[in-house]
Write a protein that holds these residues in place. Structure first.
Motif, PDB file in Angstrom:
ATOM      1  N   ASN A  43       0.825  -1.209   0.000  1.00 52.29           N
ATOM      2  CA  ASN A  43       0.000   0.000   0.000  1.00 52.29           C
ATOM      3  C   ASN A  43       0.859   1.259   0.000  1.00 52.29           C
ATOM      4  N   TYR A  44       2.145   1.114   0.229  1.00 51.15           N
ATOM      5  CA  TYR A  44       2.964   2.303   0.412  1.00 51.15           C
ATOM      6  C   TYR A  44       4.089   2.418  -0.620  1.00 51.15           C
ATOM      7  N   ALA A  45       4.252   1.407  -1.440  1.00 54.83           N
ATOM      8  CA  ALA A  45       5.269   1.489  -2.470  1.00 54.83           C
ATOM      9  C   ALA A  45       4.700   2.178  -3.699  1.00 54.83           C
ATOM     10  N   ALA A  67     -12.499  -6.578   0.610  1.00 53.91           N
ATOM     11  CA  ALA A  67     -11.592  -5.780  -0.219  1.00 53.91           C
ATOM     12  C   ALA A  67     -10.152  -6.243  -0.060  1.00 53.91           C
ATOM     13  N   ASP A  68      -9.736  -6.499   1.188  1.00 52.06           N
ATOM     14  CA  ASP A  68      -8.364  -6.951   1.446  1.00 52.06           C
ATOM     15  C   ASP A  68      -8.056  -8.262   0.722  1.00 52.06           C
ATOM     16  N   LYS A  69      -9.036  -9.153   0.665  1.00 56.41           N
ATOM     17  CA  LYS A  69      -8.779 -10.503   0.164  1.00 56.41           C
ATOM     18  C   LYS A  69      -9.153 -10.699  -1.298  1.00 56.41           C
ATOM     19  N   TYR A  70     -10.206 -10.046  -1.770  1.00 55.63           N
ATOM     20  CA  TYR A  70     -10.722 -10.360  -3.105  1.00 55.63           C
ATOM     21  C   TYR A  70     -10.842  -9.161  -4.048  1.00 55.63           C
ATOM     22  N   LEU A  71     -11.611  -8.137  -3.640  1.00 52.97           N
ATOM     23  CA  LEU A  71     -12.005  -7.101  -4.592  1.00 52.97           C
ATOM     24  C   LEU A  71     -10.983  -5.997  -4.793  1.00 52.97           C
ATOM     25  N   GLY A  72     -10.220  -5.671  -3.750  1.00 49.29           N
ATOM     26  CA  GLY A  72      -9.414  -4.460  -3.810  1.00 49.29           C
ATOM     27  C   GLY A  72     -10.272  -3.243  -3.525  1.00 49.29           C
ATOM     28  N   TYR A  73      -9.643  -2.089  -3.325  1.00 49.98           N
ATOM     29  CA  TYR A  73     -10.373  -0.889  -2.912  1.00 49.98           C
ATOM     30  C   TYR A  73     -11.260  -0.350  -4.018  1.00 49.98           C
ATOM     31  N   ARG A  74     -10.752  -0.350  -5.256  1.00 55.88           N
ATOM     32  CA  ARG A  74     -11.477   0.319  -6.349  1.00 55.88           C
ATOM     33  C   ARG A  74     -12.814  -0.371  -6.649  1.00 55.88           C
ATOM     34  N   ASN A 126      -0.870   2.447  -8.896  1.00 57.90           N
ATOM     35  CA  ASN A 126      -1.306   1.043  -8.858  1.00 57.90           C
ATOM     36  C   ASN A 126      -2.057   0.725  -7.574  1.00 57.90           C
ATOM     37  N   LYS A 127      -2.571   1.763  -6.918  1.00 54.85           N
ATOM     38  CA  LYS A 127      -3.244   1.555  -5.633  1.00 54.85           C
ATOM     39  C   LYS A 127      -4.690   1.102  -5.808  1.00 54.85           C
ATOM     40  N   GLY A 128      -5.108   0.192  -4.928  1.00 55.23           N
ATOM     41  CA  GLY A 128      -6.500  -0.205  -4.863  1.00 55.23           C
ATOM     42  C   GLY A 128      -6.928  -1.257  -5.854  1.00 55.23           C
ATOM     43  N   LEU A 129      -5.977  -1.859  -6.567  1.00 51.87           N
ATOM     44  CA  LEU A 129      -6.327  -2.887  -7.537  1.00 51.87           C
ATOM     45  C   LEU A 129      -6.653  -4.208  -6.832  1.00 51.87           C
ATOM     46  N   VAL A 130      -7.177  -5.161  -7.590  1.00 46.56           N
ATOM     47  CA  VAL A 130      -7.470  -6.489  -7.031  1.00 46.56           C
ATOM     48  C   VAL A 130      -6.176  -7.064  -6.447  1.00 46.56           C
ATOM     49  N   PRO A 131      -6.173  -7.481  -5.173  1.00 44.90           N
ATOM     50  CA  PRO A 131      -4.928  -7.920  -4.531  1.00 44.90           C
ATOM     51  C   PRO A 131      -4.344  -9.203  -5.114  1.00 44.90           C
ATOM     52  N   ASN A 132      -5.219 -10.120  -5.545  1.00 46.05           N
ATOM     53  CA  ASN A 132      -4.749 -11.385  -6.121  1.00 46.05           C
ATOM     54  C   ASN A 132      -5.698 -11.767  -7.251  1.00 46.05           C
ATOM     55  N   ILE A 133      -5.252 -11.553  -8.486  1.00 51.47           N
ATOM     56  CA  ILE A 133      -6.139 -11.722  -9.632  1.00 51.47           C
ATOM     57  C   ILE A 133      -6.581 -13.175  -9.796  1.00 51.47           C
ATOM     58  N   ASP A 134      -5.730 -14.145  -9.387  1.00 49.82           N
ATOM     59  CA  ASP A 134      -6.103 -15.556  -9.490  1.00 49.82           C
ATOM     60  C   ASP A 134      -7.252 -15.891  -8.537  1.00 49.82           C
ATOM     61  N   HIS A 135      -7.176 -15.348  -7.298  1.00 47.29           N
ATOM     62  CA  HIS A 135      -8.270 -15.548  -6.341  1.00 47.29           C
ATOM     63  C   HIS A 135      -9.559 -14.903  -6.846  1.00 47.29           C
ATOM     64  N   TYR A 136      -9.405 -13.750  -7.447  1.00 45.60           N
ATOM     65  CA  TYR A 136     -10.575 -13.012  -7.936  1.00 45.60           C
ATOM     66  C   TYR A 136     -11.275 -13.773  -9.061  1.00 45.60           C
ATOM     67  N   SER A 155     -11.493   5.623   2.490  1.00 43.46           N
ATOM     68  CA  SER A 155     -10.629   6.180   3.530  1.00 43.46           C
ATOM     69  C   SER A 155      -9.243   5.539   3.486  1.00 43.46           C
ATOM     70  N   THR A 156      -9.204   4.226   3.251  1.00 39.31           N
ATOM     71  CA  THR A 156      -7.918   3.542   3.153  1.00 39.31           C
ATOM     72  C   THR A 156      -7.157   3.994   1.920  1.00 39.31           C
ATOM     73  N   MET A 157      -7.866   4.291   0.825  1.00 36.76           N
ATOM     74  CA  MET A 157      -7.216   4.809  -0.382  1.00 36.76           C
ATOM     75  C   MET A 157      -6.454   6.091  -0.086  1.00 36.76           C
ATOM     76  N   VAL A 158      -7.015   6.931   0.791  1.00 34.83           N
ATOM     77  CA  VAL A 158      -6.311   8.162   1.166  1.00 34.83           C
ATOM     78  C   VAL A 158      -4.979   7.808   1.828  1.00 34.83           C
ATOM     79  N   GLY A 159      -4.998   6.824   2.723  1.00 35.22           N
ATOM     80  CA  GLY A 159      -3.776   6.424   3.414  1.00 35.22           C
ATOM     81  C   GLY A 159      -2.701   5.916   2.469  1.00 35.22           C
TER      82      GLY A 159
END
Length: 519
Positions: free
Chosen positions: A4-6, A78-85, A203-213, A129-133
């Motif tokens: 989230n910070y890189a 969101a953390d596991k499947y969808l991502g923020y967006r 690249n923030k807020g994208l699906v965290p794991n596209i295979d899981h999604y 709110s997390t997107m802001v962070g």
């Protein structure tokens, strides 16, 4: 999972990442829809649906508490499947549908509309709110200032919406006010989508794991299944609102889940992360106490304004904008204050700010109670006390709420940050649940005694309000009895809240040590 910070987006505007501007306006319009509807809801129930105060407070408390329990679930998904967006888009669509369905005056649509907003908010609120962070690197001194600016967006929407939606509702009808709120939600979705297309979030807020999604269940990928289940959960939440007298069972279920899952996280993380997480839980607890008192706005304070305040230039629904107007006026000065104090190396730490926030909140409610000192022969109090009391309450809010948003993103273990943001919003779940209980203390019937009319509590009431318990026995005017009920509750809870603030200040050095370098 992506960091989230890189790779933080380097485009800046006014000294902050450009993505903040898009999130600012997206949240502004989403909050316009939310607060526009909230300002109308209690008055709509009592004046149009002809529900009793008690029933209206019960529905309002259930709705507002559930709105803030679903972010825990939305954060986990969101953390596991969808991502923020994708979560923000799903949440926005559900909320817009809820506002539009409120324009149809049938019980099934009324409860279903509230349920749609509840489910939608669970996906929208924690993730934006997390997107802001994610726009700020860890330790970035602009973080508190950035969240205060974001908080300004929340309250610009909150300031404008009650004024406009209540005006439209009064002239054209309740349902046009709800319709305008729905249009506001669509505007928020449009702004956010524009931001993603402009690449301001990197690249923030994208699906965290596209295979899981993409993994399929019952012929649907995880994303499609989540959409389907989200809509399918609406009847369940509608039933909980309708039968809100059983909501305390949900409080127990949510509490057991929270304690269990946070305990699991405590085991998985490092000692440093564990200490910080304990502070995040402590801040959430204080915020829940804050919300229980603060959220009389929109429920009992709206009726207090309608029945016992000499309003000038605005109606009772529009008084919901006063707090947000103060936020708008004070947000930039506070953002500048934190930056200035940082440069001078005298910025108080977050534990101190939370204590001061509770102190100011309590003082604001004492002022609401003190308004009875100026009561006239019609049991009406001067509007000045409402406006000034909201000013003091708002100062307290700015010490606590935006700072809490900022600190949660720093104190949370990186892999659980959105869930912990959901936990932070769960403070509003507990706060609104108990706010409903407090609001019900203000309901009154001739001949009933008041829990704040006797003993030490009665003395506090008399000192602050100038009204003694004799008003309960000597006055058969229900308007005076209702006034006494309001101001006695506000006075006593104001004093209790100030006491909590003093305690929080006393233990702030210990809390600071647990924060392990987070300011």
């Amino acid at each position: 999972m992506e960091s989230n910070y890189a790779n933080v987006e380097t485009q800046e505007i006014f000294g902050h990442p450009k993505g903040l501007l898009y999130l600012f306006f997206a949240e502004l319009w989403e909050r316009f829809s939310f607060y526009g509807m909230k300002a109308l809801l209690v008055l709509y129930m009592t004046k149009s649906l002809l529900y009793s105060d008690d029933k209206s407070f019960g529905i309002m408390a259930a709705y507002m508490s559930l709105v803030y329990v679903t972010p825990m679930i939305g954060g986990m998904i969101a953390d596991k499947y969808l991502g923020y967006r994708k979560s923000i888009i799903l949440g926005g669509v559900l909320m817009a549908a809820g506002h539009f369905f409120l324009t149809i005056e049938y019980p099934v649509f009324f409860y279903g509309s509230l349920a749609l907003i509840i489910v939608g908010n669970g996906f929208f609120k924690p993730n934006i709110s997390t997107m802001v962070g994610t726009l700020y690197t860890e330790g970035d001194k602009r973080r508190d200032s950035g969240f205060t600016i974001f908080y300004l967006g929340i309250n610009l929407g909150g300031a404008i919406a009650p004024l406009v939606c209540a005006w439209i509702a009064e002239i054209y009808g309740w349902h046009y006010g709800f319709l305008l709120a729905g249009i506001g939600m669509l505007a928020g979705l449009f702004v956010f989508k524009k931001g993603t297309q402009s690449s301001v979030f990197g690249n923030k807020g994208l699906v965290p794991n596209i295979d899981h999604y993409k993994k399929k269940t019952f012929g649907l990928n995880r994303g499609g299944l989540i959409w389907l289940l989200s809509w399918g959960s609406v009847p369940l939440f509608a039933l909980i609102i309708k039968f809100n007298e059983f909501e305390h069972y949900l409080v127990w279920i949510a509490s057991i889940f929270l304690i269990t899952y946070i305990g699991y996280i405590m085991i998985k993380v490092t000692t440093k992360e564990r200490k910080r997480l304990l502070v995040a839980v402590y801040f959430t607890g204080l915020y829940a106490l804050f919300a229980a008192v603060f959220e009389q706005a929109g429920s009992s304070i709206t009726l207090f304004a309608d029945r016992n305040i000499n309003l000038i230039g605005i109606n009772a629904a529009q008084t919901n904008s006063i707090n947000s107007i103060w936020i708008v006026l004070l947000a930039f000065p506070f953002a500048g204050l934190w930056t200035f104090l940082n440069k001078k190396r005298i910025n108080p730490n977050s534990a101190v700010k939370f204590g001061l926030g509770m102190l100011f909140l309590g003082l604001g409610f004492v002022i609401f109670g003190f308004s009875a000192q100026g009561v006239d022969e019609f049991a009406k109090t001067p509007m000045f006390y409402l406006v000034f009391g909201y000013f003091i309450v708002t100062v307290g809010e700015l010490f606590l709420s935006p700072i809490g948003l900022s600190k949660i993103t720093e104190l949370s273990p990186l892999q659980y940050v959105t869930f912990i943001m959901g936990v932070w919003f769960s403070a509003n779940f507990y706060g609104h649940f108990f706010a409903g209980k407090i609001a019900k203390l203000t309901t009154v019937k001739v001949g009933e005694t008041n829990p704040f009319s006797q003993g030490v509590l009665g003395k506090i009431t008399e000192i602050i309000t100038g009204m003694s318990e004799s008003v309960l026995y000597e006055n058969t005017n229900e308007t005076f009895l209702q006034l006494y009920s309001y101001v006695s509750v506000y006075s006593n809870f104001g004093v209790i809240t100030m006491g909590i603030g003093v305690f929080a200040l006393m233990i702030s050095p210990f809390i600071k040590r647990l924060m392990e370098g987070v300011h």
